[in-house]
Write a protein that holds these residues in place. Sequence first.
Motif, PDB file in Angstrom:
ATOM      1  N   ALA A 175       0.851  -1.189   0.000  1.00 18.36           N
ATOM      2  CA  ALA A 175       0.000   0.000   0.000  1.00 18.36           C
ATOM      3  C   ALA A 175       0.887   1.240   0.000  1.00 18.36           C
ATOM      4  N   ILE A 176       0.549   2.174  -0.883  1.00 22.83           N
ATOM      5  CA  ILE A 176       1.300   3.425  -0.962  1.00 22.83           C
ATOM      6  C   ILE A 176       0.312   4.585  -1.093  1.00 22.83           C
ATOM      7  N   SER A 177       0.819   5.769  -0.916  1.00 28.23           N
ATOM      8  CA  SER A 177       0.056   6.969  -1.215  1.00 28.23           C
ATOM      9  C   SER A 177       0.619   7.506  -2.520  1.00 28.23           C
ATOM     10  N   LEU A 178      -0.251   7.731  -3.487  1.00 28.29           N
ATOM     11  CA  LEU A 178       0.205   8.128  -4.817  1.00 28.29           C
ATOM     12  C   LEU A 178      -0.647   9.285  -5.313  1.00 28.29           C
ATOM     13  N   ARG A 179      -0.023  10.332  -5.771  1.00 26.82           N
ATOM     14  CA  ARG A 179      -0.754  11.465  -6.322  1.00 26.82           C
ATOM     15  C   ARG A 179      -0.825  11.297  -7.839  1.00 26.82           C
ATOM     16  N   VAL A 180      -2.038  11.293  -8.351  1.00 24.40           N
ATOM     17  CA  VAL A 180      -2.256  11.216  -9.798  1.00 24.40           C
ATOM     18  C   VAL A 180      -3.235  12.314 -10.188  1.00 24.40           C
ATOM     19  N   ASP A 181      -3.210  12.683 -11.451  1.00 22.33           N
ATOM     20  CA  ASP A 181      -4.148  13.686 -11.942  1.00 22.33           C
ATOM     21  C   ASP A 181      -5.570  13.190 -11.742  1.00 22.33           C
ATOM     22  N   SER A 182      -6.463  14.098 -11.362  1.00 25.40           N
ATOM     23  CA  SER A 182      -7.830  13.694 -11.033  1.00 25.40           C
ATOM     24  C   SER A 182      -8.546  13.070 -12.228  1.00 25.40           C
ATOM     25  N   ASP A 183      -8.288  13.551 -13.448  1.00 25.85           N
ATOM     26  CA  ASP A 183      -8.950  12.962 -14.609  1.00 25.85           C
ATOM     27  C   ASP A 183      -8.465  11.540 -14.868  1.00 25.85           C
ATOM     28  N   VAL A 184      -7.199  11.275 -14.570  1.00 28.06           N
ATOM     29  CA  VAL A 184      -6.655   9.922 -14.730  1.00 28.06           C
ATOM     30  C   VAL A 184      -7.327   8.988 -13.723  1.00 28.06           C
ATOM     31  N   LEU A 185      -7.395   9.415 -12.472  1.00 26.67           N
ATOM     32  CA  LEU A 185      -8.044   8.603 -11.450  1.00 26.67           C
ATOM     33  C   LEU A 185      -9.517   8.390 -11.783  1.00 26.67           C
ATOM     34  N   ASP A 186     -10.192   9.439 -12.238  1.00 24.32           N
ATOM     35  CA  ASP A 186     -11.614   9.302 -12.601  1.00 24.32           C
ATOM     36  C   ASP A 186     -11.807   8.271 -13.700  1.00 24.32           C
ATOM     37  N   TRP A 187     -10.900   8.258 -14.688  1.00 22.28           N
ATOM     38  CA  TRP A 187     -11.032   7.288 -15.771  1.00 22.28           C
ATOM     39  C   TRP A 187     -10.880   5.869 -15.236  1.00 22.28           C
ATOM     40  N   PHE A 188      -9.841   5.640 -14.431  1.00 23.25           N
ATOM     41  CA  PHE A 188      -9.650   4.298 -13.888  1.00 23.25           C
ATOM     42  C   PHE A 188     -10.846   3.888 -13.032  1.00 23.25           C
ATOM     43  N   LYS A 189     -11.347   4.782 -12.197  1.00 20.21           N
ATOM     44  CA  LYS A 189     -12.513   4.471 -11.364  1.00 20.21           C
ATOM     45  C   LYS A 189     -13.738   4.159 -12.222  1.00 20.21           C
ATOM     46  N   SER A 190     -13.852   4.822 -13.366  1.00 23.28           N
ATOM     47  CA  SER A 190     -15.003   4.585 -14.248  1.00 23.28           C
ATOM     48  C   SER A 190     -14.982   3.179 -14.855  1.00 23.28           C
ATOM     49  N   GLN A 191     -13.840   2.496 -14.764  1.00 24.71           N
ATOM     50  CA  GLN A 191     -13.735   1.134 -15.294  1.00 24.71           C
ATOM     51  C   GLN A 191     -14.395   0.120 -14.363  1.00 24.71           C
ATOM     52  N   GLY A 192     -14.744   0.564 -13.154  1.00 26.26           N
ATOM     53  CA  GLY A 192     -15.470  -0.296 -12.224  1.00 26.26           C
ATOM     54  C   GLY A 192     -14.576  -0.902 -11.165  1.00 26.26           C
ATOM     55  N   LYS A 193     -15.164  -1.876 -10.486  1.00 29.85           N
ATOM     56  CA  LYS A 193     -14.470  -2.546  -9.399  1.00 29.85           C
ATOM     57  C   LYS A 193     -13.153  -3.130  -9.903  1.00 29.85           C
ATOM     58  N   GLY A 194     -12.123  -2.993  -9.098  1.00 30.22           N
ATOM     59  CA  GLY A 194     -10.812  -3.504  -9.491  1.00 30.22           C
ATOM     60  C   GLY A 194      -9.964  -2.467 -10.202  1.00 30.22           C
ATOM     61  N   TYR A 195     -10.366  -1.213 -10.128  1.00 29.93           N
ATOM     62  CA  TYR A 195      -9.614  -0.185 -10.863  1.00 29.93           C
ATOM     63  C   TYR A 195      -8.179  -0.064 -10.364  1.00 29.93           C
ATOM     64  N   GLN A 196      -7.946  -0.337  -9.072  1.00 35.33           N
ATOM     65  CA  GLN A 196      -6.581  -0.254  -8.559  1.00 35.33           C
ATOM     66  C   GLN A 196      -5.719  -1.368  -9.140  1.00 35.33           C
ATOM     67  N   SER A 197      -6.296  -2.556  -9.297  1.00 36.25           N
ATOM     68  CA  SER A 197      -5.566  -3.657  -9.939  1.00 36.25           C
ATOM     69  C   SER A 197      -5.283  -3.329 -11.395  1.00 36.25           C
ATOM     70  N   LEU A 198      -6.218  -2.651 -12.043  1.00 34.50           N
ATOM     71  CA  LEU A 198      -6.004  -2.233 -13.425  1.00 34.50           C
ATOM     72  C   LEU A 198      -4.855  -1.233 -13.507  1.00 34.50           C
ATOM     73  N   MET A 199      -4.815  -0.297 -12.571  1.00 29.28           N
ATOM     74  CA  MET A 199      -3.708   0.668 -12.543  1.00 29.28           C
ATOM     75  C   MET A 199      -2.383  -0.070 -12.360  1.00 29.28           C
ATOM     76  N   ASN A 200      -2.367  -1.066 -11.485  1.00 31.24           N
ATOM     77  CA  ASN A 200      -1.156  -1.853 -11.263  1.00 31.24           C
ATOM     78  C   ASN A 200      -0.748  -2.586 -12.535  1.00 31.24           C
ATOM     79  N   ALA A 201      -1.740  -3.147 -13.248  1.00 30.75           N
ATOM     80  CA  ALA A 201      -1.438  -3.876 -14.484  1.00 30.75           C
ATOM     81  C   ALA A 201      -0.838  -2.947 -15.541  1.00 30.75           C
TER      82      ALA A 201
END
Length: 87
Positions: A45-71
């Motif tokens: 677990a880390i704290s990571l600052r990303v642009d809000s539009d980037v985070l919004d896009w990943f979140k819009s992909q649904g559950k598992g968005y953090q795993s998608l970011m990792n991939a």
Amino acid sequence: MTISRKRLEELENIPESAIDTSDIPELDANFWPKAKFVTPLTKQAISLRVDSDVLDWFKSQGKGYQSLMNAVLRSYVEHHIKKNHEV
């Protein structure tokens, strides 16, 4: 891509006789001498600052968005590791 609970239930209810496994080789005695135990990578677990539009896009992909970011990050790292070994 997320799979809905309904689709998972549909898949669970498919009888084994209806599943085509013809493209999956049977494991025989020759498999086990070469088999290796692979320990899954641990996550940190880390704290990571990303642009809000980037985070919004990943979140819009649904559950598992953090795993998608990792991939996505893993793909980037593996590409650069491979690129650096080709030089």
